[in-house]
Motif scaffolding. Structure first.
Motif, PDB file in Angstrom:
ATOM      1  N   ALA A 274       0.287  -1.532  -0.085  1.00  0.00           N
ATOM      2  CA  ALA A 274       0.136  -0.099  -0.055  1.00  0.00           C
ATOM      3  C   ALA A 274       0.913   1.153  -0.005  1.00  0.00           C
ATOM      4  CB  ALA A 274      -0.961  -0.007   0.971  1.00  0.00           C
ATOM      5  N   LYS A 275       2.288   1.092   0.708  1.00  0.00           N
ATOM      6  CA  LYS A 275       3.150   2.250   0.692  1.00  0.00           C
ATOM      7  C   LYS A 275       3.585   2.258  -0.818  1.00  0.00           C
ATOM      8  CE  LYS A 275       6.556   4.298   3.523  1.00  0.00           C
ATOM      9  NZ  LYS A 275       7.623   4.237   4.338  1.00  0.00           N
ATOM     10  N   GLN A 276       4.089   1.259  -1.301  1.00  0.00           N
ATOM     11  CA  GLN A 276       4.465   1.616  -2.421  1.00  0.00           C
ATOM     12  C   GLN A 276       3.085   2.483  -3.636  1.00  0.00           C
ATOM     13  OE1 GLN A 276       5.763  -2.219  -4.192  1.00  0.00           O
ATOM     14  NE2 GLN A 276       7.990  -2.352  -2.461  1.00  0.00           N
ATOM     15  N   GLU A 277       2.494   1.500  -3.602  1.00  0.00           N
ATOM     16  CA  GLU A 277       1.303   2.714  -4.455  1.00  0.00           C
ATOM     17  C   GLU A 277       0.872   4.098  -4.355  1.00  0.00           C
ATOM     18  OE1 GLU A 277      -1.452   2.827  -7.111  1.00  0.00           O
ATOM     19  OE2 GLU A 277      -0.227   0.962  -7.141  1.00  0.00           O
ATOM     20  N   ALA A 278       0.584   3.647  -3.217  1.00  0.00           N
ATOM     21  CA  ALA A 278       0.598   5.386  -2.378  1.00  0.00           C
ATOM     22  C   ALA A 278       1.743   6.037  -2.961  1.00  0.00           C
ATOM     23  CB  ALA A 278       0.131   5.495  -0.961  1.00  0.00           C
ATOM     24  N   ALA A 279       2.525   5.836  -3.305  1.00  0.00           N
ATOM     25  CA  ALA A 279       3.782   6.765  -4.299  1.00  0.00           C
ATOM     26  C   ALA A 279       3.930   6.996  -5.551  1.00  0.00           C
ATOM     27  CB  ALA A 279       5.297   6.339  -3.102  1.00  0.00           C
ATOM     28  N   LYS A 280       3.850   5.579  -5.619  1.00  0.00           N
ATOM     29  CA  LYS A 280       3.542   5.797  -6.738  1.00  0.00           C
ATOM     30  C   LYS A 280       2.253   6.361  -7.881  1.00  0.00           C
ATOM     31  CE  LYS A 280       2.944   1.863 -10.766  1.00  0.00           C
ATOM     32  NZ  LYS A 280       2.346   0.449 -11.258  1.00  0.00           N
ATOM     33  N   SER A 281       1.538   6.196  -7.423  1.00  0.00           N
ATOM     34  CA  SER A 281      -0.181   6.924  -7.528  1.00  0.00           C
ATOM     35  C   SER A 281      -0.287   8.253  -7.164  1.00  0.00           C
ATOM     36  CB  SER A 281      -1.412   5.835  -7.840  1.00  0.00           C
ATOM     37  OG  SER A 281      -1.486   5.851  -6.348  1.00  0.00           O
ATOM     38  N   ASP A 282       0.822   8.695  -6.598  1.00  0.00           N
ATOM     39  CA  ASP A 282       0.696  10.112  -6.118  1.00  0.00           C
ATOM     40  C   ASP A 282      -1.078   9.805  -4.896  1.00  0.00           C
ATOM     41  OD1 ASP A 282       1.473  12.418  -4.471  1.00  0.00           O
ATOM     42  OD2 ASP A 282       0.791  12.715  -6.377  1.00  0.00           O
ATOM     43  N   ASN A 283      -1.055   9.188  -4.459  1.00  0.00           N
ATOM     44  CA  ASN A 283      -2.895   9.095  -3.892  1.00  0.00           C
ATOM     45  C   ASN A 283      -1.888   8.947  -2.211  1.00  0.00           C
ATOM     46  OD1 ASN A 283      -4.894   8.205  -2.688  1.00  0.00           O
ATOM     47  ND2 ASN A 283      -5.559   6.342  -4.014  1.00  0.00           N
ATOM     48  N   ALA A 287      -2.032   7.439   1.443  1.00  0.00           N
ATOM     49  CA  ALA A 287      -0.269   7.844   2.170  1.00  0.00           C
ATOM     50  C   ALA A 287      -1.306   7.986   3.603  1.00  0.00           C
ATOM     51  CB  ALA A 287       0.146   8.815   1.316  1.00  0.00           C
ATOM     52  N   GLU A 288      -1.611   8.409   3.999  1.00  0.00           N
ATOM     53  CA  GLU A 288      -2.725   9.133   5.165  1.00  0.00           C
ATOM     54  C   GLU A 288      -2.533   7.592   6.059  1.00  0.00           C
ATOM     55  OE1 GLU A 288      -5.169  11.957   4.646  1.00  0.00           O
ATOM     56  OE2 GLU A 288      -3.520  13.569   5.103  1.00  0.00           O
ATOM     57  N   LEU A 289      -3.774   6.562   4.784  1.00  0.00           N
ATOM     58  CA  LEU A 289      -3.670   5.150   6.165  1.00  0.00           C
ATOM     59  C   LEU A 289      -2.704   4.498   6.001  1.00  0.00           C
ATOM     60  CD1 LEU A 289      -6.673   3.734   3.392  1.00  0.00           C
ATOM     61  CD2 LEU A 289      -6.753   4.963   5.895  1.00  0.00           C
ATOM     62  N   VAL A 290      -1.592   4.200   5.502  1.00  0.00           N
ATOM     63  CA  VAL A 290      -0.452   4.095   5.704  1.00  0.00           C
ATOM     64  C   VAL A 290       0.284   4.788   6.766  1.00  0.00           C
ATOM     65  CG1 VAL A 290       1.929   3.108   4.534  1.00  0.00           C
ATOM     66  CG2 VAL A 290      -0.245   3.159   2.915  1.00  0.00           C
ATOM     67  N   GLN A 291       0.253   5.765   6.710  1.00  0.00           N
ATOM     68  CA  GLN A 291       1.294   6.562   7.801  1.00  0.00           C
ATOM     69  C   GLN A 291       0.445   6.212   8.870  1.00  0.00           C
ATOM     70  OE1 GLN A 291       0.959  10.395   6.956  1.00  0.00           O
ATOM     71  NE2 GLN A 291       2.544  11.208   8.723  1.00  0.00           N
ATOM     72  N   ASN A 324     -10.596  -0.882   4.596  1.00  0.00           N
ATOM     73  CA  ASN A 324     -10.520  -1.903   4.302  1.00  0.00           C
ATOM     74  C   ASN A 324      -9.923  -2.097   2.164  1.00  0.00           C
ATOM     75  OD1 ASN A 324     -10.319  -4.822   5.543  1.00  0.00           O
ATOM     76  ND2 ASN A 324     -11.946  -5.168   3.972  1.00  0.00           N
ATOM     77  N   LEU A 325     -10.947  -1.734   1.678  1.00  0.00           N
ATOM     78  CA  LEU A 325     -10.518  -1.506   0.432  1.00  0.00           C
ATOM     79  C   LEU A 325      -9.467  -1.327  -0.010  1.00  0.00           C
ATOM     80  CD1 LEU A 325     -13.803  -1.351  -1.520  1.00  0.00           C
ATOM     81  CD2 LEU A 325     -12.921  -3.538  -0.964  1.00  0.00           C
ATOM     82  N   MET A 326      -9.507  -0.624   0.650  1.00  0.00           N
ATOM     83  CA  MET A 326      -7.675   0.444   0.075  1.00  0.00           C
ATOM     84  C   MET A 326      -6.325  -0.295   0.901  1.00  0.00           C
ATOM     85  SD  MET A 326      -8.942   4.773   0.005  1.00  0.00           S
ATOM     86  CE  MET A 326      -6.956   5.300  -0.984  1.00  0.00           C
ATOM     87  N   LEU A 327      -6.222  -0.210   1.342  1.00  0.00           N
ATOM     88  CA  LEU A 327      -5.323  -1.380   2.326  1.00  0.00           C
ATOM     89  C   LEU A 327      -5.097  -2.972   2.119  1.00  0.00           C
ATOM     90  CD1 LEU A 327      -5.585  -0.242   6.415  1.00  0.00           C
ATOM     91  CD2 LEU A 327      -4.048   0.614   4.550  1.00  0.00           C
ATOM     92  N   SER A 328      -5.983  -3.606   0.980  1.00  0.00           N
ATOM     93  CA  SER A 328      -6.051  -4.460   1.336  1.00  0.00           C
ATOM     94  C   SER A 328      -5.414  -4.781  -0.779  1.00  0.00           C
ATOM     95  CB  SER A 328      -7.542  -5.125   1.351  1.00  0.00           C
ATOM     96  OG  SER A 328      -7.525  -5.779   2.451  1.00  0.00           O
ATOM     97  N   GLY A 329      -5.568  -3.347  -0.831  1.00  0.00           N
ATOM     98  CA  GLY A 329      -4.539  -3.318  -2.784  1.00  0.00           C
ATOM     99  C   GLY A 329      -6.209  -3.117  -3.321  1.00  0.00           C
ATOM    100  N   GLY A 330      -7.252  -3.066  -2.721  1.00  0.00           N
ATOM    101  CA  GLY A 330      -8.282  -2.963  -4.255  1.00  0.00           C
ATOM    102  C   GLY A 330      -9.447  -3.521  -3.730  1.00  0.00           C
ATOM    103  N   ALA A 331     -10.041  -3.820  -4.504  1.00  0.00           N
ATOM    104  CA  ALA A 331     -11.316  -5.056  -4.524  1.00  0.00           C
ATOM    105  C   ALA A 331     -11.084  -6.143  -5.421  1.00  0.00           C
ATOM    106  CB  ALA A 331     -12.944  -4.383  -5.331  1.00  0.00           C
ATOM    107  N   ALA A 332      -9.931  -5.812  -6.100  1.00  0.00           N
ATOM    108  CA  ALA A 332      -9.709  -7.372  -7.327  1.00  0.00           C
ATOM    109  C   ALA A 332      -8.996  -8.023  -6.576  1.00  0.00           C
ATOM    110  CB  ALA A 332      -8.927  -6.901  -8.978  1.00  0.00           C
ATOM    111  N   GLU A 333      -7.869  -7.137  -5.913  1.00  0.00           N
ATOM    112  CA  GLU A 333      -7.075  -8.499  -4.563  1.00  0.00           C
ATOM    113  C   GLU A 333      -7.944  -8.987  -3.598  1.00  0.00           C
ATOM    114  OE1 GLU A 333      -3.604 -10.204  -3.052  1.00  0.00           O
ATOM    115  OE2 GLU A 333      -4.151  -9.272  -5.141  1.00  0.00           O
ATOM    116  N   LEU A 334      -8.730  -7.723  -3.061  1.00  0.00           N
ATOM    117  CA  LEU A 334      -9.718  -8.586  -1.835  1.00  0.00           C
ATOM    118  C   LEU A 334     -10.576  -9.823  -2.048  1.00  0.00           C
ATOM    119  CD1 LEU A 334     -10.156  -8.456   1.447  1.00  0.00           C
ATOM    120  CD2 LEU A 334     -11.542  -6.846   0.741  1.00  0.00           C
TER     121      LEU A 334
END
Length: 483
Positions: A274-283, A287-291, A324-334
């Motif tokens: 999730a941290k990598q995805e936040a940095a990659k997509s500038d989300n 990023a705040e959820l990860v923090q 929950n969706l965001m930290l799990s990598g999105g709906a497809a992953e969950l």
């Protein structure tokens, strides 16, 4: 404050968040007593035990574990119960009762819509209904009105928390006044039940939400959150979680949970991803959820999570679903790898919004607004803007969920219930004046329950769901089928 007709036909004042003058006075007295007693340093009671070894996959109280053990079926059904005292609890109860009485044909048998509910996310007042149903199932329709909805819980709490002898006792023991609240909830409402009881329940997965003043974010009572505390949620009292979810700042002391050292927990792969995805997509949101989760991994931070009312970060209970969706990598992953997703035909998100519209004198004359009117307006603006954003966010993510896990055959439904949608002006006025307190008149409670049922029956998305299920509802008609 404006003079408006009160719910019993007499004239009365309304104030902050629709509270009547007696409730405002009682809350004012409680606040003053709370401030006066603040000089006595209270210590929080720590009950979350350290776990040398975190629970295994089969015993974890987590949504991932729940969907492995429970068949989602053709309908993914998510409920969100907002904050708002007994008002919220009554509206939520009305929705559960209506879903219980609504059936459709599935595989040649009558199926209750209530049994299709997979998850309930709740805040504050809504957490009482959600937790009770999660623990006791259909028993809620037998005794919850007498146990909670018809009870003058406000009076009970006041006598326990601010009674002279109770306050004197705490002054010598440094006890938290919230502990008296928890004891009442545990003894008189939840019967000593723990999250282990919720784990063993066949009912929906219950997400009870609070706010952590330290991480400045939402705190969700699930094993995933407790992993970061090196603690096993199983033995944690449900009453304590509900008390945290409804602990109004200042009136009640926060509920503390401790971050314990030395367990087998390491930073999980999903958080690193999730941290990598936040940095990659500038989300920024991600990023705040990860923090907020990384906060608990930093040993330099305070060792206690300090929990107050969940409405501070999310008064609708919707953010926990998005989180929950965001930290799990999105709906497809969950969901996409789950074997029963292929059977899914309907995804339903039903929100019970118990908020009221504040009534003030602002702008009606050249007179400068009173302090109460200003506080009322500011609170009301912030609450409704945040609620609107949460609704819009979940609607968008619902569509993304449908695209991610299925084809166009899956139908999405976003059902938002709010008394502001009541058509009759006088009835709407009456409902808007019912306070967000922990004490309502029986007449008010019954009216809220019936209103929730009517709003659900008249909702266009809900009617579309019933039609697609073959129930064949039409506006204003009773669509129930006897099981």
């Amino acid at each position: 404050m404006k003079r408006e007709p009160s719910s019993n036909g007499k004239r009365g004042f309304t104030g902050v968040m629709g509270l009547t003058l007696p409730h405002l006075c009682l809350m004012g007295v409680m606040a003053v007593l709370a401030i006066l007693s603040a000089g006595c340093a209270a210590k929080g009671k720590i009950t979350n035990l350290p776990a040398g070894q975190l629970p295994g996959a089969e015993t974890r109280y987590s949504f991932e574990n729940h969907i492995k053990q429970h068949d989602i079926g053709s309908i993914m059904f998510i409920l969100a119960f907002s904050g708002g005292g007994t008002r919220a609890a009554a509206l939520s109860y009305g929705v559960l009762e209506e879903l219980k009485n609504t059936c459709y044909q599935a595989d040649g048998q009558n199926q209750r819509l209530l049994d299709e509910v997979d998850r309930i996310s709740s805040v504050s007042g809504g957490s009482f209904t959600a937790a009770y149903y999660g623990l006791f199932g259909d028993r809620i329709f037998e005794d919850f009105k007498d146990v909670f909805l018809y009870k003058n819980v406000e009076k009970e709490l006041f006598s326990r928390v601010f009674g002279l002898f109770d306050m004197l006792g705490r002054s010598f023991s440094s006890g938290s006044r919230t502990e008296d609240v928890i004891r009442y909830y545990d003894r008189h409402i939840f019967g000593g039940k723990t999250f282990a009881d919720l784990q063993r329940s066949s009912k929906p997965f219950i997400l009870i939400n609070a706010t952590d003043l330290n991480s400045r974010s939402q705190f969700v009572f699930s094993q995933r959150q407790f992993d970061f505390l090196c603690s096993d949620l199983a033995q944690f009292k449900v009453a304590r979680a509900v008390a945290a979810s409804s602990a109004v700042p200042v009136l009640f002391h926060p509920v503390l949970v401790e971050k314990h050292p030395h367990c087998n927990f390491e930073k999980p792969d999903w958080l690193a991803a999730a941290k990598q995805e936040a940095a990659k997509s500038d989300n920024i949101r991600l990023a705040e959820l990860v923090q907020s989760m990384d906060y608990y991994l930093d040993d330099d931070n305070p060792p206690y999570a300090t929990l107050v009312d969940g409405g501070v970060t999310d008064n609708l209970g919707l953010r926990a679903i998005s989180r929950n969706l965001m930290l799990s990598g999105g709906a497809a992953e969950l969901y996409s790898s789950k074997k029963d997703v292929a059977r899914m035909k309907h995804i339903v998100v039903l929100v019970v919004n118990a908020s009221t519209k504040a009534v003030t004198e602002i702008g009606k004359s050249r007179e400068i607004p009173s302090v109460i009117d200003v506080i009322t307006a500011v609170t009301d603006i912030q609450l409704h803007l945040y609620n609107t954003e949460s609704n819009s966010l979940l609607k968008a993510e619902l569509m993304e969920l449908v695209k991610a896990i299925s084809d166009s055959q899956v139908q999405p439904y976003f059902i938002d219930l709010n008394v502001d949608d009541v058509k009759d002006p006088q009835e709407k006025l009456y409902l808007n004046q019912i306070p967000t307190s922990f004490h309502l008149e029986k007449e008010q409670t019954d009216k809220l329950i019936e209103t929730a049922k009517n709003l659900l029956r008249q909702n266009e998305d809900y009617q579309r769901l019933l039609t697609n299920l073959g129930v064949g509802a039409t506006a204003g008609n009773d669509h129930r089928v006897s099981p």
